[in-house]
Scaffold this active site. Structure first.
Site: not given
Ligand SMILES: Cc1ncc(COP(=O)(O)OP(=O)(O)O)c(N)n1
Ligand SMILES: Cc1nc(C(=O)O)sc1CCOP(=O)(O)O
Ligand SMILES: [Mg+2]
Length: 212
Positions: A39, A110, A139
């Protein structure tokens, strides 16, 4: 895909890592992660050829370890390098379109509601990710913190569909997520910012094992 591949699902891009992303991923693999998502997002994220070259190096590591290499958002790159799959959100390309493009590869989506969950299943998703389960600093454009309620509802209705929790998950709270019915936890910081990423991955794997 096998549900077990979600047990400890590590996600990272170069901006998330304290050392090189190759070193961090290798430590996470050595600790026992079962799937990896590249990512490459946020301040300082690589683009173009530099992003592709890193992706190829990380893909090779995953291949050697026998774990799926998933690309976040960038469907074109995933097809270009024949990644094992992609992860997309509600703001990305529609899952039904991505399903067609990715053919037999893994498509993760998601979801934040039962309606989104059922649509993802109908569109051909292989697994869903839901969050943020807890507060995350990684995020900023997330939905409100959700806790584990939706995971329980999804598992009640579709016990066999693979579900992973994401957002603020740590070694301390991972058990709650798995006990709610998740097939695993997706983490960035818990591994990438750990003093010992290998140990962190291994501890998360132990949490998974003892909740089964
Ligand atoms: C396993 C997993 N779950 C949720 C996310 C979040 O995807 P998204 O809502 O498209 O946000 P971004 O990661 O693209 O910022 C994820 N990456 N992986
Ligand atoms: C990439 C991402 N997606 C989210 C969602 O809620 O869809 S939270 C998230 C960040 C996860 O990072 P950490 O493990 O450091 O909290
Ligand atoms: Mg996305």
């Amino acid at each position: 895909m096998e549900k077990e591949q979600l047990a400890v699902y590590f996600i990272a891009g170069t901006p998330n890592c304290l050392t090189t992303i190759e070193e961090t991923l290798q430590a996470a693999i050595d600790g026992g992660i079962a799937m990896f998502q590249f990512r490459e997002k946020g301040e300082g994220a690589l683009t173009g050829e530099r992003k592709k070259q890193i992706a190829l190096r990380l893909q090779a590591k995953c291949k050697q370890a026998g774990i799926p290499f998933i690309i976040n958002d960038d469907i074109a790159l995933a097809i270009d390098i024949a990644a094992d799959g992609v992860h997309i959100g509600q703001e990305d390309e529609p899952a039904s379109v991505v399903r067609e493009k990715i053919k037999g590869g893994i498509v993760g989506v998601s979801v934040h509601t039962m309606d989104e969950f059922e649509k993802a299943i109908a569109d051909g998703a292989d697994y869903v990710g839901t969050g943020p389960i807890y507060v995350t600093a990684t995020k900023t454009d997330t939905r409100p913190v959700a806790g584990t309620t939706l995971i329980r509802k999804m598992k009640d209705k579709y016990p066999d569909f693979p579900i992973v929790g994401i957002g603020g998950i740590t070694i301390e709270n991972a058990e709650e997520v798995m006990k709610a019915g998740a097939d695993g936890v997706s983490v960035i910081t818990a591994i990438s910012h750990a003093k010992n990423p290998k140990q962190a991955a291994s501890q998360l794997k132990n949490v998974f094992s003892r909740t089964q």
